[in-house]
Design a protein around this motif. Structure first.
Motif, short mmCIF file in Angstrom:
data_model
loop_
_atom_site.label_atom_id
_atom_site.label_comp_id
_atom_site.label_asym_id
_atom_site.label_seq_id
_atom_site.Cartn_x
_atom_site.Cartn_y
_atom_site.Cartn_z
N ASP A 100 61.70 26.32 21.89
CA ASP A 100 61.34 25.90 23.24
C ASP A 100 59.91 26.32 23.59
O ASP A 100 59.18 25.57 24.25
N ALA A 101 59.50 27.50 23.13
CA ALA A 101 58.13 27.96 23.39
C ALA A 101 57.12 27.04 22.72
O ALA A 101 56.05 26.74 23.27
N LEU A 102 57.44 26.56 21.51
CA LEU A 102 56.55 25.63 20.82
C LEU A 102 56.49 24.30 21.57
O LEU A 102 55.41 23.73 21.75
N VAL A 103 57.65 23.80 22.00
CA VAL A 103 57.69 22.55 22.77
C VAL A 103 56.81 22.68 24.01
O VAL A 103 55.99 21.80 24.31
N THR A 104 56.97 23.76 24.75
CA THR A 104 56.21 23.97 25.98
C THR A 104 54.72 24.06 25.71
O THR A 104 53.90 23.47 26.42
N LEU A 105 54.36 24.80 24.66
CA LEU A 105 52.94 24.96 24.30
C LEU A 105 52.30 23.61 23.97
O LEU A 105 51.21 23.28 24.46
N LEU A 106 52.98 22.82 23.15
CA LEU A 106 52.41 21.55 22.71
C LEU A 106 52.43 20.49 23.80
O LEU A 106 51.60 19.59 23.82
N ARG A 107 53.38 20.61 24.73
CA ARG A 107 53.50 19.62 25.81
C ARG A 107 52.60 19.94 27.00
O ARG A 107 51.99 19.05 27.59
N ASP A 108 52.50 21.22 27.35
CA ASP A 108 51.90 21.59 28.64
C ASP A 108 50.50 22.18 28.55
O ASP A 108 49.92 22.53 29.58
N THR A 109 49.95 22.35 27.35
CA THR A 109 48.60 22.89 27.22
C THR A 109 47.76 21.97 26.34
O THR A 109 48.28 21.11 25.63
N VAL A 174 60.09 18.62 16.71
CA VAL A 174 58.98 18.90 17.62
C VAL A 174 57.69 18.26 17.09
O VAL A 174 56.99 17.53 17.82
N TYR A 175 57.38 18.51 15.83
CA TYR A 175 56.15 17.96 15.26
C TYR A 175 56.25 16.44 15.09
O TYR A 175 55.26 15.72 15.23
N HIS A 176 57.45 15.95 14.78
CA HIS A 176 57.64 14.50 14.64
C HIS A 176 57.31 13.80 15.95
O HIS A 176 56.59 12.79 15.98
N ARG A 177 57.80 14.34 17.06
CA ARG A 177 57.52 13.73 18.36
C ARG A 177 56.06 13.92 18.77
O ARG A 177 55.47 13.04 19.40
N GLY A 181 54.78 10.35 18.91
CA GLY A 181 54.88 10.03 20.33
C GLY A 181 55.96 9.04 20.68
O GLY A 181 55.92 8.39 21.73
N HIS A 182 56.97 8.89 19.80
CA HIS A 182 58.02 7.91 20.05
C HIS A 182 59.04 8.40 21.08
O HIS A 182 59.81 7.61 21.63
N ALA A 183 59.04 9.72 21.32
CA ALA A 183 59.95 10.31 22.30
C ALA A 183 59.25 11.53 22.89
O ALA A 183 58.40 12.14 22.24
N PRO A 184 59.60 11.89 24.11
CA PRO A 184 58.88 12.99 24.77
C PRO A 184 59.31 14.36 24.26
O PRO A 184 60.41 14.53 23.72
N LEU A 185 58.42 15.32 24.42
CA LEU A 185 58.76 16.72 24.17
C LEU A 185 59.41 17.24 25.44
O LEU A 185 58.81 17.96 26.24
N GLU A 186 60.65 16.88 25.61
CA GLU A 186 61.36 17.15 26.87
C GLU A 186 61.85 18.59 26.93
O GLU A 186 62.04 19.25 25.90
N PRO A 187 62.07 19.10 28.14
CA PRO A 187 62.47 20.50 28.31
C PRO A 187 63.74 20.89 27.56
O PRO A 187 63.87 22.01 27.10
N GLY A 188 64.69 19.97 27.41
CA GLY A 188 65.95 20.33 26.76
C GLY A 188 65.96 20.14 25.26
O GLY A 188 67.00 20.35 24.61
N LEU A 189 64.82 19.77 24.67
CA LEU A 189 64.80 19.44 23.24
C LEU A 189 65.21 20.62 22.37
O LEU A 189 66.00 20.46 21.43
N ALA A 190 64.70 21.80 22.65
CA ALA A 190 64.99 22.96 21.81
C ALA A 190 66.48 23.25 21.76
O ALA A 190 67.05 23.49 20.69
N ARG A 191 67.12 23.22 22.92
CA ARG A 191 68.55 23.51 22.93
C ARG A 191 69.34 22.42 22.24
O ARG A 191 70.32 22.69 21.54
#
Length: 213
Positions: A100-109, A174-177, A181-191
């Motif tokens: 989830d930290a990786l998802v957030t980092l790549l999505r929000d920064t 995470v890296y595939h998305r 860019g075919h799907a979002p790095l959404e908040p629930g992805l990690a879980r």
């Protein structure tokens, strides 16, 4: 114009042996590369990093083969908290939080766009690929593997599980998305990912014996 500096003919193919790096100089170079990249949205040149850090090109090339290598290490240094999770956390939760930290980092920064550039460049530039593997991917993979090994030691993860493959499966979506860019790095992805992976690697408790009638 290429988005990264390839290793030039004037630069060593690999860092040369010599005196240990000054930590102050190292941090100045890493901070310069990271600040320039986050502000400009692209991998900076060696000249720009050297000027910002107040060092020579030669100093940088003593320790890194390219500006991409400096940036890969700089991003990890800047965002190291995205891979550091306490061993007191349950294994499954530590893995979920790390993804989830990786998802957030790549999505929000701005790091997300930079990592995407570096991954794209790595396809045609071996030096960039090596830099990303050694200075960005492997530290993150090692941390995830550490938590999986904790799970094995605690009897939670199957000892016959291929932990390297499990780490691949955890981070691949995470890296595939990010790249396609075919799907979002959404908040629930990690879980979602961990909920899919965990049942395949966890040790299942033996069924309780049926009660006598």
């Amino acid at each position: 114009m290429p988005i990264v500096d390839s290793v030039s003919s004037n630069a060593p193919a690999a860092p040369r042996a010599g005196r240990p790096r000054s930590e102050a100089t190292r941090h100045a170079i890493l901070d310069a590369a990271t600040d320039l990249a986050l502000a400009g949205g692209r991998v900076p040149t060696i000249d720009a990093v050297a000027s910002q850090a107040g060092v020579s090109r030669t100093t940088i090339y003593k320790w890194w083969p390219s500006s991409a290598a400096v940036l890969a290490e700089g991003l990890l240094d800047r965002f190291h908290e995205s891979i550091e999770f306490d061993d007191a956390l349950p294994v499954r939760e530590a893995l979920t939080l790390q993804v989830d930290a990786l998802v957030t980092l790549l999505r929000d920064t701005a790091a997300g766009a930079l990592v995407r550039q570096l991954l794209a460049a790595a396809a045609s530039d071996r030096a960039v690929g090596v830099a990303m593997l050694d200075r960005w991917l492997e530290p993150r993979r090692a941390t995830a593997a550490h938590h999986l090994e904790r799970g094995v030691q605690q009897g939670l993860v199957r000892p016959d599980a291929d932990l390297a493959l499990v780490v691949d499966v955890l981070f691949a979506p995470v890296y595939h998305r990010l790249v396609w860019g075919h799907a979002p790095l959404e908040p629930g992805l990690a879980r979602q990912v961990c909920d899919l992976v965990w049942p395949t690697i966890c040790v299942t408790s033996p069924a309780a014996p049926a009660a006598a009638s």
